[in-house]
Design a protein around this motif. Sequence first.
Motif, PDB file in Angstrom:
ATOM      1  N   GLN A   1      13.524  13.906 -17.150  1.00  0.00           N
ATOM      2  CA  GLN A   1      12.989  14.436 -15.901  1.00  0.00           C
ATOM      3  C   GLN A   1      11.478  14.659 -16.003  1.00  0.00           C
ATOM      4  OE1 GLN A   1      16.518  16.134 -15.689  1.00  0.00           O
ATOM      5  NE2 GLN A   1      16.782  14.464 -14.275  1.00  0.00           N
ATOM      6  N   ILE A   2      10.766  13.552 -16.171  1.00  0.00           N
ATOM      7  CA  ILE A   2       9.312  13.551 -16.291  1.00  0.00           C
ATOM      8  C   ILE A   2       8.859  14.526 -17.367  1.00  0.00           C
ATOM      9  CG2 ILE A   2       7.128  13.759 -15.060  1.00  0.00           C
ATOM     10  CD1 ILE A   2       8.337  12.779 -12.632  1.00  0.00           C
ATOM     11  N   GLY A   3       9.177  14.148 -18.605  1.00  0.00           N
ATOM     12  CA  GLY A   3       8.677  14.882 -19.756  1.00  0.00           C
ATOM     13  C   GLY A   3       9.093  16.333 -19.823  1.00  0.00           C
ATOM     14  N   ASN A   4      10.264  16.668 -19.246  1.00  0.00           N
ATOM     15  CA  ASN A   4      10.781  18.046 -19.250  1.00  0.00           C
ATOM     16  C   ASN A   4       9.920  18.992 -18.412  1.00  0.00           C
ATOM     17  OD1 ASN A   4      12.996  17.533 -20.801  1.00  0.00           O
ATOM     18  ND2 ASN A   4      12.070  18.143 -22.728  1.00  0.00           N
ATOM     19  N   GLN A   5       8.883  18.474 -17.749  1.00  0.00           N
ATOM     20  CA  GLN A   5       8.044  19.364 -16.955  1.00  0.00           C
ATOM     21  C   GLN A   5       8.714  19.743 -15.641  1.00  0.00           C
ATOM     22  OE1 GLN A   5       3.820  18.691 -16.837  1.00  0.00           O
ATOM     23  NE2 GLN A   5       3.952  17.333 -18.610  1.00  0.00           N
ATOM     24  N   ALA A   6       9.769  18.995 -15.292  1.00  0.00           N
ATOM     25  CA  ALA A   6      10.540  19.355 -14.109  1.00  0.00           C
ATOM     26  C   ALA A   6      11.691  20.277 -14.512  1.00  0.00           C
ATOM     27  CB  ALA A   6      11.085  18.105 -13.421  1.00  0.00           C
ATOM     28  N   ALA A   7      11.475  21.065 -15.542  1.00  0.00           N
ATOM     29  CA  ALA A   7      12.525  21.936 -16.077  1.00  0.00           C
ATOM     30  C   ALA A   7      13.212  22.705 -14.955  1.00  0.00           C
ATOM     31  CB  ALA A   7      11.932  22.893 -17.097  1.00  0.00           C
ATOM     32  N   PHE A   8      14.521  22.626 -14.962  1.00  0.00           N
ATOM     33  CA  PHE A   8      15.336  23.216 -13.913  1.00  0.00           C
ATOM     34  C   PHE A   8      15.583  24.684 -14.240  1.00  0.00           C
ATOM     35  CE2 PHE A   8      19.603  23.907 -12.008  1.00  0.00           C
ATOM     36  CZ  PHE A   8      19.278  23.622 -10.699  1.00  0.00           C
ATOM     37  N   HIS A   9      15.309  25.555 -13.308  1.00  0.00           N
ATOM     38  CA  HIS A   9      15.516  26.989 -13.520  1.00  0.00           C
ATOM     39  C   HIS A   9      16.992  27.331 -13.303  1.00  0.00           C
ATOM     40  CE1 HIS A   9      11.259  27.845 -13.955  1.00  0.00           C
ATOM     41  NE2 HIS A   9      11.058  26.987 -12.978  1.00  0.00           N
ATOM     42  N   ALA A  10      17.579  28.008 -14.272  1.00  0.00           N
ATOM     43  CA  ALA A  10      19.020  28.251 -14.257  1.00  0.00           C
ATOM     44  C   ALA A  10      19.482  29.020 -13.027  1.00  0.00           C
ATOM     45  CB  ALA A  10      19.434  28.980 -15.526  1.00  0.00           C
ATOM     46  N   SER A  11      18.604  29.793 -12.415  1.00  0.00           N
ATOM     47  CA  SER A  11      18.982  30.521 -11.199  1.00  0.00           C
ATOM     48  C   SER A  11      19.363  29.560 -10.073  1.00  0.00           C
ATOM     49  CB  SER A  11      17.832  31.417 -10.740  1.00  0.00           C
ATOM     50  OG  SER A  11      16.680  30.641 -10.461  1.00  0.00           O
ATOM     51  N   GLN A  12      18.870  28.302 -10.178  1.00  0.00           N
ATOM     52  CA  GLN A  12      19.135  27.322  -9.127  1.00  0.00           C
ATOM     53  C   GLN A  12      20.547  26.734  -9.202  1.00  0.00           C
ATOM     54  OE1 GLN A  12      15.106  25.349 -10.144  1.00  0.00           O
ATOM     55  NE2 GLN A  12      15.361  24.849  -7.997  1.00  0.00           N
ATOM     56  N   PHE A  13      21.298  27.049 -10.267  1.00  0.00           N
ATOM     57  CA  PHE A  13      22.689  26.606 -10.321  1.00  0.00           C
ATOM     58  C   PHE A  13      23.531  27.309  -9.250  1.00  0.00           C
ATOM     59  CE2 PHE A  13      21.888  25.702 -14.985  1.00  0.00           C
ATOM     60  CZ  PHE A  13      22.099  24.342 -14.884  1.00  0.00           C
ATOM     61  N   GLY A  14      23.063  28.462  -8.800  1.00  0.00           N
ATOM     62  CA  GLY A  14      23.853  29.265  -7.878  1.00  0.00           C
ATOM     63  C   GLY A  14      24.835  30.151  -8.621  1.00  0.00           C
ATOM     64  N   ASP A  15      25.683  30.855  -7.870  1.00  0.00           N
ATOM     65  CA  ASP A  15      26.595  31.812  -8.507  1.00  0.00           C
ATOM     66  C   ASP A  15      28.059  31.508  -8.229  1.00  0.00           C
ATOM     67  OD1 ASP A  15      26.748  32.423  -5.835  1.00  0.00           O
ATOM     68  OD2 ASP A  15      26.042  34.501  -6.038  1.00  0.00           O
ATOM     69  N   PHE A  16      28.372  30.261  -7.843  1.00  0.00           N
ATOM     70  CA  PHE A  16      29.754  29.938  -7.486  1.00  0.00           C
ATOM     71  C   PHE A  16      30.623  29.625  -8.699  1.00  0.00           C
ATOM     72  CE2 PHE A  16      32.929  26.605  -6.675  1.00  0.00           C
ATOM     73  CZ  PHE A  16      33.807  27.313  -5.863  1.00  0.00           C
ATOM     74  N   PHE A  17      30.134  28.783  -9.585  1.00  0.00           N
ATOM     75  CA  PHE A  17      30.966  28.305 -10.692  1.00  0.00           C
ATOM     76  C   PHE A  17      31.280  29.434 -11.680  1.00  0.00           C
ATOM     77  CE2 PHE A  17      28.808  24.366  -9.320  1.00  0.00           C
ATOM     78  CZ  PHE A  17      29.935  23.617  -9.024  1.00  0.00           C
ATOM     79  N   ASN A  18      32.476  29.387 -12.230  1.00  0.00           N
ATOM     80  CA  ASN A  18      32.873  30.382 -13.227  1.00  0.00           C
ATOM     81  C   ASN A  18      32.211  30.132 -14.580  1.00  0.00           C
ATOM     82  OD1 ASN A  18      35.398  29.927 -11.281  1.00  0.00           O
ATOM     83  ND2 ASN A  18      35.431  32.053 -12.004  1.00  0.00           N
ATOM     84  N   TYR A  19      31.880  28.857 -14.840  1.00  0.00           N
ATOM     85  CA  TYR A  19      31.274  28.496 -16.122  1.00  0.00           C
ATOM     86  C   TYR A  19      30.546  27.167 -15.927  1.00  0.00           C
ATOM     87  CZ  TYR A  19      30.949  27.245 -21.133  1.00  0.00           C
ATOM     88  OH  TYR A  19      30.499  26.899 -22.375  1.00  0.00           O
ATOM     89  N   ILE A  20      29.415  26.996 -16.623  1.00  0.00           N
ATOM     90  CA  ILE A  20      28.674  25.731 -16.572  1.00  0.00           C
ATOM     91  C   ILE A  20      28.513  25.218 -17.996  1.00  0.00           C
ATOM     92  CG2 ILE A  20      26.527  24.575 -15.894  1.00  0.00           C
ATOM     93  CD1 ILE A  20      26.239  26.647 -13.679  1.00  0.00           C
ATOM     94  N   ALA A  21      29.086  24.035 -18.250  1.00  0.00           N
ATOM     95  CA  ALA A  21      29.108  23.422 -19.585  1.00  0.00           C
ATOM     96  C   ALA A  21      27.992  22.382 -19.662  1.00  0.00           C
ATOM     97  CB  ALA A  21      30.463  22.774 -19.836  1.00  0.00           C
ATOM     98  N   LEU A  22      26.932  22.701 -20.410  1.00  0.00           N
ATOM     99  CA  LEU A  22      25.758  21.839 -20.437  1.00  0.00           C
ATOM    100  C   LEU A  22      25.659  21.018 -21.721  1.00  0.00           C
ATOM    101  CD1 LEU A  22      22.972  24.196 -18.997  1.00  0.00           C
ATOM    102  CD2 LEU A  22      24.290  22.431 -17.794  1.00  0.00           C
ATOM    103  N   GLY A  23      24.984  19.880 -21.585  1.00  0.00           N
ATOM    104  CA  GLY A  23      24.607  19.057 -22.711  1.00  0.00           C
ATOM    105  C   GLY A  23      23.137  18.703 -22.591  1.00  0.00           C
ATOM    106  N   HIS A  24      22.598  18.104 -23.608  1.00  0.00           N
ATOM    107  CA  HIS A  24      21.235  17.581 -23.772  1.00  0.00           C
ATOM    108  C   HIS A  24      20.444  18.327 -24.835  1.00  0.00           C
ATOM    109  CE1 HIS A  24      17.457  15.612 -23.384  1.00  0.00           C
ATOM    110  NE2 HIS A  24      16.846  16.709 -23.011  1.00  0.00           N
ATOM    111  N   ILE A  25      20.540  19.646 -24.888  1.00  0.00           N
ATOM    112  CA  ILE A  25      19.828  20.417 -25.903  1.00  0.00           C
ATOM    113  C   ILE A  25      20.731  20.538 -27.130  1.00  0.00           C
ATOM    114  CG2 ILE A  25      18.671  22.594 -26.432  1.00  0.00           C
ATOM    115  CD1 ILE A  25      17.329  20.834 -24.275  1.00  0.00           C
ATOM    116  N   HIS A  26      20.211  20.163 -28.290  1.00  0.00           N
ATOM    117  CA  HIS A  26      21.046  20.073 -29.487  1.00  0.00           C
ATOM    118  C   HIS A  26      21.231  21.406 -30.199  1.00  0.00           C
ATOM    119  CE1 HIS A  26      19.803  15.563 -29.723  1.00  0.00           C
ATOM    120  NE2 HIS A  26      20.602  15.832 -28.717  1.00  0.00           N
TER     121      HIS A  26
END
Length: 408
Positions: free
Chosen positions: A202-227
């Motif tokens: 996402q353009i050199g990670n500079q478009a870093a997504f802020h976790a607040s933008q996930f919203g509050d609906f899901f009970n759990y968010i299972a992420l990948g990419h960061i080791h």
Amino acid sequence: MKILHTADWHIGKKLHKHDLSPDFDLFIIWLCNCIQENKVELLLISGDVFDLANPSSEARKQYYRALLKLRNLDCKIILTGGNHDSPAMLDAPGEILKELDMHVIGSLRKNLEDCIIPVKGKSGKIELVVAALPYLRDADLRSAGEGNTYEDRLEVIRMGIQNTFLGAAEICKTKFPDIPALAMGHLYAAGVETSESERDIQIGNQAAFHASQFGDFFNYIALGHIHKPQKVNAPVPTYYSGSPIPLSFSERKDEKRVLILDTEKAWIPESIPIPVFRKLLKISGTLSELNSKLLVLESNEALNSLIELEMIETQFDANKIYELDKLNELFDQPGFEIVKSKATFLNQTKGASELYANSQQLEDLKPRDVFLELIAKQEYNEEMKNDILSAFDELLEEVHATESSKQI
């Protein structure tokens, strides 16, 4: 229902040309035992299944062997694509795998509903719904004409990610009311710790997504990419499981793990440590100190430990470089392999090109880092630099997308 979250398998990975396939085989054997012991019913794999978009035939065989071993456990599998994966390659056998209770979402579907997967429990009723969102590529998030400035374009990407997750939440809410929902994603969330082995996205990670933008609906968010395994500061439980094996020397101290959820108890996962199959050792010091440290090594791992050597001397001495090469050549200690070595001289004055040549190998450099060094030498104003960097990042994203679309 018990759920196991893992990600970033990177099948086919080579660490300084050293094949890590034995590490992955041992992980899969351990994972199968873990699933059986914990009575896991659903396995989530959140992207970067392969290390290359066009993996070797051996890497593909290893992938299918792993799926078959896992399928024999009567465990449902949902797998999403990452930035290293070819969406077309993952999606190709999708219909066959679906018959085996394996859902593979390599690319974002045109109809977002096709990424929403209801999961039935032992009773035959739907107990959970999963929004299986793969890595979201630039083309999924914006058109070329959107945004006039570099920051505008980044904001369009951030909003595109947000709208995808919120759209998936709305579908889950509407089609499966009162059913617990979980989301999968493969992206860089602002504020997390990274390692050397993660490719800029996402353009050199500079478009870093802020976790607040996930919203509050899901009970759990299972992420990948960061080791590096870690929790994300978000409105709902959001975690990176991390990679199951160390993929670079910067990960040598990470405690690798998988995460297990028991939906009948809570949505905070339990961390299950993965055994260390081989050690990555970084040994630094003068030439004399390196010789001494190598002599006292003791091996007790299943696989050979891999060593990165750094000779640090005060004054430049060509003879010591020769001696370091000779040390590498003659080193023959059971249970250990030297896979990389470099020399650093503290009092040596270096220009930018010399710095890269002497302290880093070509495989260590990222295209963006090299380009940043190049434009730093030019007399551009800040706006011009940002525009040039934006153009480069878009070209780099195109290259990654082209790699991902190639098939044998």
